[in-house]
Design a protein around this motif. Structure first.
Motif, PDB file in Angstrom:
ATOM      1  N   LEU A  81      -7.037 -65.232  20.309  1.00 36.91           N
ATOM      2  CA  LEU A  81      -6.843 -64.063  19.548  1.00 36.91           C
ATOM      3  C   LEU A  81      -5.067 -63.442  19.513  1.00 36.91           C
ATOM      4  O   LEU A  81      -5.018 -62.820  18.686  1.00 36.91           O
ATOM      5  N   SER A  82      -4.559 -63.913  20.593  1.00 37.29           N
ATOM      6  CA  SER A  82      -3.081 -63.577  20.605  1.00 37.29           C
ATOM      7  C   SER A  82      -2.221 -64.546  20.100  1.00 37.29           C
ATOM      8  O   SER A  82      -1.234 -64.634  20.272  1.00 37.29           O
ATOM      9  N   ASN A  83      -3.050 -65.645  19.524  1.00 35.48           N
ATOM     10  CA  ASN A  83      -2.107 -66.767  18.919  1.00 35.48           C
ATOM     11  C   ASN A  83      -1.165 -67.308  20.130  1.00 35.48           C
ATOM     12  O   ASN A  83      -0.154 -67.496  20.007  1.00 35.48           O
ATOM     13  N   ARG A  84      -2.175 -67.615  21.122  1.00 38.51           N
ATOM     14  CA  ARG A  84      -1.496 -68.363  22.291  1.00 38.51           C
ATOM     15  C   ARG A  84      -0.347 -67.592  22.959  1.00 38.51           C
ATOM     16  O   ARG A  84       0.734 -67.966  23.493  1.00 38.51           O
ATOM     17  N   GLY A  85      -0.790 -66.084  23.051  1.00 37.49           N
ATOM     18  CA  GLY A  85       0.312 -65.354  23.820  1.00 37.49           C
ATOM     19  C   GLY A  85       1.519 -64.641  22.756  1.00 37.49           C
ATOM     20  O   GLY A  85       2.499 -64.211  23.245  1.00 37.49           O
ATOM     21  N   THR A  86       1.367 -65.327  21.617  1.00 33.88           N
ATOM     22  CA  THR A  86       2.746 -64.926  20.849  1.00 33.88           C
ATOM     23  C   THR A  86       2.628 -63.319  20.262  1.00 33.88           C
ATOM     24  O   THR A  86       3.593 -62.848  19.552  1.00 33.88           O
ATOM     25  N   LEU A  87       1.371 -62.852  20.330  1.00 31.74           N
ATOM     26  CA  LEU A  87       1.097 -61.327  19.854  1.00 31.74           C
ATOM     27  C   LEU A  87       1.195 -60.583  20.901  1.00 31.74           C
ATOM     28  O   LEU A  87       0.834 -61.036  21.889  1.00 31.74           O
ATOM     29  N   GLY A  88       1.658 -59.379  20.761  1.00 30.80           N
ATOM     30  CA  GLY A  88       1.623 -58.010  21.523  1.00 30.80           C
ATOM     31  C   GLY A  88       0.286 -57.529  21.749  1.00 30.80           C
ATOM     32  O   GLY A  88      -0.553 -58.033  21.097  1.00 30.80           O
ATOM     33  N   PHE A  89       0.369 -56.315  22.350  1.00 32.99           N
ATOM     34  CA  PHE A  89      -0.738 -55.550  22.969  1.00 32.99           C
ATOM     35  C   PHE A  89      -1.378 -54.996  21.540  1.00 32.99           C
ATOM     36  O   PHE A  89      -2.521 -55.579  21.378  1.00 32.99           O
ATOM     37  N   ALA A  90      -0.716 -54.322  20.526  1.00 35.25           N
ATOM     38  CA  ALA A  90      -1.299 -53.920  19.513  1.00 35.25           C
ATOM     39  C   ALA A  90      -1.765 -55.057  18.424  1.00 35.25           C
ATOM     40  O   ALA A  90      -3.159 -54.720  18.007  1.00 35.25           O
ATOM     41  N   ASP A  91      -1.342 -55.854  18.216  1.00 37.49           N
ATOM     42  CA  ASP A  91      -1.691 -57.055  17.171  1.00 37.49           C
ATOM     43  C   ASP A  91      -2.820 -57.682  17.791  1.00 37.49           C
ATOM     44  O   ASP A  91      -3.748 -58.112  17.317  1.00 37.49           O
ATOM     45  N   THR A  92      -2.988 -57.993  19.306  1.00 38.66           N
ATOM     46  CA  THR A  92      -3.902 -58.703  19.842  1.00 38.66           C
ATOM     47  C   THR A  92      -5.503 -57.895  19.703  1.00 38.66           C
ATOM     48  O   THR A  92      -6.381 -58.266  19.454  1.00 38.66           O
ATOM     49  N   VAL A  93      -4.882 -56.602  20.297  1.00 36.53           N
ATOM     50  CA  VAL A  93      -6.322 -55.746  20.347  1.00 36.53           C
ATOM     51  C   VAL A  93      -6.895 -55.573  18.875  1.00 36.53           C
ATOM     52  O   VAL A  93      -8.017 -55.228  18.793  1.00 36.53           O
ATOM     53  N   ARG A  94      -5.857 -55.390  18.004  1.00 39.68           N
ATOM     54  CA  ARG A  94      -6.363 -55.388  16.595  1.00 39.68           C
ATOM     55  C   ARG A  94      -7.279 -56.413  16.224  1.00 39.68           C
ATOM     56  O   ARG A  94      -8.344 -56.242  15.624  1.00 39.68           O
ATOM     57  N   ARG A  95      -6.982 -57.627  16.564  1.00 34.75           N
ATOM     58  CA  ARG A  95      -7.885 -58.795  16.224  1.00 34.75           C
ATOM     59  C   ARG A  95      -9.392 -58.692  17.049  1.00 34.75           C
ATOM     60  O   ARG A  95     -10.362 -59.084  16.614  1.00 34.75           O
ATOM     61  N   PHE A  96      -9.173 -58.014  18.488  1.00 31.48           N
ATOM     62  CA  PHE A  96     -10.333 -57.885  19.115  1.00 31.48           C
ATOM     63  C   PHE A  96     -11.350 -56.943  18.267  1.00 31.48           C
ATOM     64  O   PHE A  96     -12.682 -56.862  18.353  1.00 31.48           O
ATOM     65  N   LEU A  97     -10.679 -56.084  17.824  1.00 36.81           N
ATOM     66  CA  LEU A  97     -11.431 -54.853  17.068  1.00 36.81           C
ATOM     67  C   LEU A  97     -11.972 -55.180  15.852  1.00 36.81           C
ATOM     68  O   LEU A  97     -13.059 -54.797  15.398  1.00 36.81           O
ATOM     69  N   THR A  98     -11.426 -56.194  14.912  1.00 36.91           N
ATOM     70  CA  THR A  98     -11.746 -56.382  13.547  1.00 36.91           C
ATOM     71  C   THR A  98     -12.464 -57.852  13.512  1.00 36.91           C
ATOM     72  O   THR A  98     -12.364 -58.060  12.506  1.00 36.91           O
ATOM     73  N   LEU A  99     -12.665 -58.434  14.932  1.00 34.15           N
ATOM     74  CA  LEU A  99     -13.223 -59.667  14.617  1.00 34.15           C
ATOM     75  C   LEU A  99     -14.357 -59.902  13.638  1.00 34.15           C
ATOM     76  O   LEU A  99     -14.301 -61.236  12.995  1.00 34.15           O
ATOM     77  N   GLY A 100     -15.204 -59.277  13.350  1.00 32.38           N
ATOM     78  CA  GLY A 100     -16.299 -59.422  12.781  1.00 32.38           C
ATOM     79  C   GLY A 100     -16.189 -59.051  11.115  1.00 32.38           C
ATOM     80  O   GLY A 100     -17.171 -58.718  10.402  1.00 32.38           O
ATOM     81  N   ASP A 101     -14.937 -58.704  10.599  1.00 28.94           N
ATOM     82  CA  ASP A 101     -14.622 -57.962   9.236  1.00 28.94           C
ATOM     83  C   ASP A 101     -14.874 -58.853   8.199  1.00 28.94           C
ATOM     84  O   ASP A 101     -14.668 -58.503   7.038  1.00 28.94           O
ATOM     85  N   GLY A 102     -15.062 -60.066   8.434  1.00 31.27           N
ATOM     86  CA  GLY A 102     -15.325 -61.148   7.341  1.00 31.27           C
ATOM     87  C   GLY A 102     -14.080 -61.620   6.480  1.00 31.27           C
ATOM     88  O   GLY A 102     -14.243 -62.556   5.632  1.00 31.27           O
ATOM     89  N   SER A 103     -13.056 -61.275   7.209  1.00 33.45           N
ATOM     90  CA  SER A 103     -11.671 -61.700   6.270  1.00 33.45           C
ATOM     91  C   SER A 103     -11.585 -63.036   6.677  1.00 33.45           C
ATOM     92  O   SER A 103     -12.107 -63.712   7.689  1.00 33.45           O
ATOM     93  N   GLU A 104     -10.581 -63.814   5.823  1.00 34.74           N
ATOM     94  CA  GLU A 104     -10.528 -65.336   6.100  1.00 34.74           C
ATOM     95  C   GLU A 104      -9.837 -65.439   7.395  1.00 34.74           C
ATOM     96  O   GLU A 104     -10.522 -66.448   8.149  1.00 34.74           O
ATOM     97  N   GLU A 105      -8.962 -64.711   7.956  1.00 33.52           N
ATOM     98  CA  GLU A 105      -8.151 -64.897   9.177  1.00 33.52           C
ATOM     99  C   GLU A 105      -9.369 -64.870  10.356  1.00 33.52           C
ATOM    100  O   GLU A 105      -9.200 -65.613  11.252  1.00 33.52           O
TER     101      GLU A 105
END
Length: 239
Positions: A81-105
């Motif tokens: 979810l952090s793209n192998r550590g290249t994403l910081g706190f805010a972007d990584t946590v956002r992915r944890f929060l929206t993981l089930g939103d159905g987006s292509e990503e």
């Protein structure tokens, strides 16, 4: 998941589990480890009459602890979810929060997690794949519109059987452990009392002391939205 003569302990990731595992295994004489981070649904039938104990944590604080601990350990969910550590706190946590939103990503990320997570957790499973106790089937059925921590917490305690479940607040750890032991009629020995009074925090994450560190107003609101059910049930707030 630990079984004793008086309770079953469910260990949710980043919720004082190392501290409680050591307390129970060292000082509750009947303690038996069934599976580290084991789910209540996987509890063997012969123990289903026992009450269950566990801890819940402020979600905003949980994501801070999770991020810094998982980053230190290069935990596989963090790596994905952090793209192998290249994403910081805010972007990584956002992915944890929206993981089930159905987006292509996020569909792509879930597919990657399904491939990375073990199909089963056994003694032969590599240690880095055993934690936090998730299997590929769990990611395959990830629900829409649910924050990761709420999903994980509910998954840990999900069961079709009738259990008495006693949950304590992580924030009042030591007094809550006493309450949970009393509610399950677990004797509190002098050794248990001494452990609770004197043992420092174990496996603490290398994180900022302020739980609000790293949160933008938008990210804090996203936690409130995605983890609302857990927040409302257990009385948590960002402040």
């Amino acid at each position: 998941m630990i079984v004793t003569d008086t309770f079953v302990y469910i260990h949710t990731s980043r919720s004082a589990g190392t501290f409680l595992n050591k307390l129970i295994m060292d000082h509750v004489q009947s303690a038996r480890m069934i599976q580290y981070h084991g789910h209540l649904r996987d509890l063997p039938q012969q123990f289903t009459h026992l009450p269950v104990i566990g801890l819940v944590r402020n979600p905003w604080d949980w994501y801070v602890s999770m991020f810094y601990d998982y980053r230190r350990k290069q935990q596989y969910i963090y790596q994905v979810l952090s793209n192998r550590g290249t994403l910081g706190f805010a972007d990584t946590v956002r992915r944890f929060l929206t993981l089930g939103d159905g987006s292509e990503e996020n569909r792509r990320l879930l597919q990657q997690l399904c491939k990375t997570a073990p199909a089963a957790i056994t003694r032969q499973t590599p240690p880095r794949r055993r934690l936090p106790g998730l299997r590929s089937e769990h990611f395959a059925s990830y629900p829409p519109d649910r924050g990761y921590y709420s999903w994980l917490f509910e998954l840990m305690y999900s069961t079709d059987r009738d259990h008495a479940i006693h949950i304590g607040h992580f924030e009042n750890l030591r007094s809550e452990v006493v309450r949970l032991f009393e509610e399950t009629k677990t004797p509190i020995s002098n050794e248990i009392s001494t452990y609770l009074e004197e043992t420092r925090a174990l496996n603490a994450s290398p994180r900022p002391p302020n739980r609000t560190a790293g949160y933008t107003p938008e990210l804090a609101e996203l936690v409130r939205e995605k983890d609302r059910t857990l927040i409302d049930k257990w009385g948590y707030s960002f402040d």
